[in-house]
Scaffold this motif. Sequence first.
Motif, PDB file in Angstrom:
ATOM      1  N   LEU A  52       0.823  -1.210   0.000  1.00  0.00           N
ATOM      2  CA  LEU A  52       0.000   0.000   0.000  1.00  0.00           C
ATOM      3  C   LEU A  52       0.859   1.264   0.000  1.00  0.00           C
ATOM      4  N   TYR A  53       0.470   2.212  -0.860  1.00  0.00           N
ATOM      5  CA  TYR A  53       1.152   3.499  -0.932  1.00  0.00           C
ATOM      6  C   TYR A  53       0.117   4.607  -0.804  1.00  0.00           C
ATOM      7  N   GLY A  54       0.303   5.459   0.190  1.00  0.00           N
ATOM      8  CA  GLY A  54      -0.623   6.558   0.405  1.00  0.00           C
ATOM      9  C   GLY A  54       0.113   7.834   0.752  1.00  0.00           C
ATOM     10  N   ARG A  55      -0.612   8.813   1.228  1.00  0.00           N
ATOM     11  CA  ARG A  55      -0.046  10.116   1.546  1.00  0.00           C
ATOM     12  C   ARG A  55       0.145  10.275   3.042  1.00  0.00           C
ATOM     13  N   GLN A  56       0.768  11.382   3.422  1.00  0.00           N
ATOM     14  CA  GLN A  56       0.954  11.710   4.830  1.00  0.00           C
ATOM     15  C   GLN A  56      -0.274  12.442   5.356  1.00  0.00           C
ATOM     16  N   SER A  57      -0.396  12.513   6.676  1.00  0.00           N
ATOM     17  CA  SER A  57      -1.625  13.004   7.295  1.00  0.00           C
ATOM     18  C   SER A  57      -1.915  14.483   7.039  1.00  0.00           C
ATOM     19  N   ASN A  58      -0.914  15.280   6.625  1.00  0.00           N
ATOM     20  CA  ASN A  58      -1.164  16.693   6.321  1.00  0.00           C
ATOM     21  C   ASN A  58      -1.740  16.877   4.915  1.00  0.00           C
ATOM     22  N   SER A  59      -1.897  15.772   4.193  1.00  0.00           N
ATOM     23  CA  SER A  59      -2.417  15.807   2.825  1.00  0.00           C
ATOM     24  C   SER A  59      -3.940  15.810   2.805  1.00  0.00           C
ATOM     25  N   GLY A  60      -4.505  16.675   1.970  1.00  0.00           N
ATOM     26  CA  GLY A  60      -5.948  16.690   1.797  1.00  0.00           C
ATOM     27  C   GLY A  60      -6.448  15.417   1.142  1.00  0.00           C
ATOM     28  N   THR A  61      -5.644  14.853   0.252  1.00  0.00           N
ATOM     29  CA  THR A  61      -6.011  13.608  -0.419  1.00  0.00           C
ATOM     30  C   THR A  61      -6.075  12.471   0.593  1.00  0.00           C
ATOM     31  N   TYR A  62      -5.134  12.446   1.521  1.00  0.00           N
ATOM     32  CA  TYR A  62      -5.121  11.456   2.614  1.00  0.00           C
ATOM     33  C   TYR A  62      -6.432  11.530   3.391  1.00  0.00           C
ATOM     34  N   VAL A  63      -6.835  12.754   3.764  1.00  0.00           N
ATOM     35  CA  VAL A  63      -8.042  12.939   4.567  1.00  0.00           C
ATOM     36  C   VAL A  63      -9.291  12.590   3.764  1.00  0.00           C
ATOM     37  N   PHE A  64      -9.369  13.081   2.530  1.00  0.00           N
ATOM     38  CA  PHE A  64     -10.553  12.823   1.704  1.00  0.00           C
ATOM     39  C   PHE A  64     -10.716  11.330   1.426  1.00  0.00           C
ATOM     40  N   PHE A  65      -9.637  10.662   1.018  1.00  0.00           N
ATOM     41  CA  PHE A  65      -9.703   9.245   0.661  1.00  0.00           C
ATOM     42  C   PHE A  65     -10.064   8.402   1.886  1.00  0.00           C
ATOM     43  N   ARG A  66      -9.523   8.764   3.042  1.00  0.00           N
ATOM     44  CA  ARG A  66      -9.845   8.035   4.280  1.00  0.00           C
ATOM     45  C   ARG A  66     -11.332   8.166   4.608  1.00  0.00           C
ATOM     46  N   GLY A  67     -11.877   9.368   4.486  1.00  0.00           N
ATOM     47  CA  GLY A  67     -13.275   9.580   4.828  1.00  0.00           C
ATOM     48  C   GLY A  67     -14.257   9.058   3.804  1.00  0.00           C
TER      49      GLY A  67
ATOM     50  N   TYR B 158      -6.386   3.968   8.177  1.00  0.00           N
ATOM     51  CA  TYR B 158      -5.588   3.251   7.185  1.00  0.00           C
ATOM     52  C   TYR B 158      -4.855   2.081   7.841  1.00  0.00           C
ATOM     53  N   SER B 159      -4.500   1.103   7.011  1.00  0.00           N
ATOM     54  CA  SER B 159      -3.650   0.007   7.482  1.00  0.00           C
ATOM     55  C   SER B 159      -2.335   0.570   8.012  1.00  0.00           C
ATOM     56  N   PRO B 160      -1.833   0.054   9.138  1.00  0.00           N
ATOM     57  CA  PRO B 160      -0.537   0.525   9.647  1.00  0.00           C
ATOM     58  C   PRO B 160       0.623   0.165   8.727  1.00  0.00           C
ATOM     59  N   HIS B 161       0.344  -0.697   7.745  1.00  0.00           N
ATOM     60  CA  HIS B 161       1.386  -1.122   6.806  1.00  0.00           C
ATOM     61  C   HIS B 161       1.458  -0.232   5.564  1.00  0.00           C
ATOM     62  N   MET B 162       0.555   0.756   5.460  1.00  0.00           N
ATOM     63  CA  MET B 162       0.597   1.660   4.310  1.00  0.00           C
ATOM     64  C   MET B 162       1.829   2.548   4.399  1.00  0.00           C
ATOM     65  N   LYS B 163       2.549   2.642   3.291  1.00  0.00           N
ATOM     66  CA  LYS B 163       3.723   3.511   3.228  1.00  0.00           C
ATOM     67  C   LYS B 163       3.249   4.937   2.972  1.00  0.00           C
ATOM     68  N   SER B 164       3.662   5.867   3.824  1.00  0.00           N
ATOM     69  CA  SER B 164       3.253   7.266   3.709  1.00  0.00           C
ATOM     70  C   SER B 164       4.269   8.024   2.858  1.00  0.00           C
ATOM     71  N   MET B 165       3.822   8.482   1.699  1.00  0.00           N
ATOM     72  CA  MET B 165       4.706   9.159   0.748  1.00  0.00           C
ATOM     73  C   MET B 165       4.497  10.676   0.813  1.00  0.00           C
TER      74      MET B 165
END
Length: 301
Positions: A154-169, A176-183
């Motif tokens: 899994l590849y995702g964004r960091q928590s300050n990212s709007g995409t991270y927040v939108f996709f999570r919600g 998110y899975s704790p195994h997701m790599k935060s890019m």
Amino acid sequence: MKGFMKLGCLVAGFVLFVFGLLSGEALSQAMIQVKGSDSEVNLVQRLAEVFMKKNPDVNIAVTGGGSGTGIAALINKKTDIANSSRDLSPKEEQAAKQAGVQPFRVVFATDGISAIVHPENPIQKLTQEQLGKIFKGEIKDWKEVGRKEGKISLYGRQSNSGTYVFFRGFVVKADYSPHMKSMNGNAQIVEAIKKDKDGIGYVAVGYVVNNKGEVMPGVKIVNIAKDAQSEAFSPAIMDNVMTGKYPISRPLNQYLNGKPSGKLLDFIRFQISPEGQEIVRKQGFFPVQKNWMEFNRKQGL
């Protein structure tokens, strides 16, 4: 000695004259600071470049850092425009109120968040629910969604990212899975997927699709269906996103402190003008949807 003093005075006077000219030129330039969303940064930089070429008396500086960074800068009165690919949170709205900031929202483009995999991954489609389960870690192996065995990366964004927040919600609807790599950004996710045959990531459409609907080499977009009974659609096709057939779309926002005026208002109006919207399209994103065009109109834009 008097000659040297006279010469010194002339030089000093000339320096002050030149400095005055330069200072006057600098003061005559309108400065606009834009901070925030990584998904929006390249698009807004291009819009700013074209606007500045048409308006040489304006200087626009555009930086990224994530939607959260841009919103924080607006609340702290450190930027004129906060690029944000998500809505303000209630906590941010309260902080803005306490700081005497009145967030003024503008929608200037549309995004279809794209799930991307390696081109050698045979998976063609997923439901939105399956995608969510993958990113929350409930589905851990590709064999669970019809592909041959392979542990999902899994590849995702960091928590300050709007995409991270939108996709999570909107998609994951959980942590998110704790195994997701935060890019750090969209581009980093794209580069990671190019090297990982079992990887999957989510990015803004403008980072993987051009204005002709062509997907960049090295990645593949997974078609997404709203549910198991629905047809799966690609965000690479504008009509799919604009009509809502593709289920993971969002408005791209900018927030300002109160209704803009002067050159700031000119820049905002340029972005949502036909010329600005054509630039949006050329950058791989989509124009403002009709309901958000009406929203902007009611805002007096």
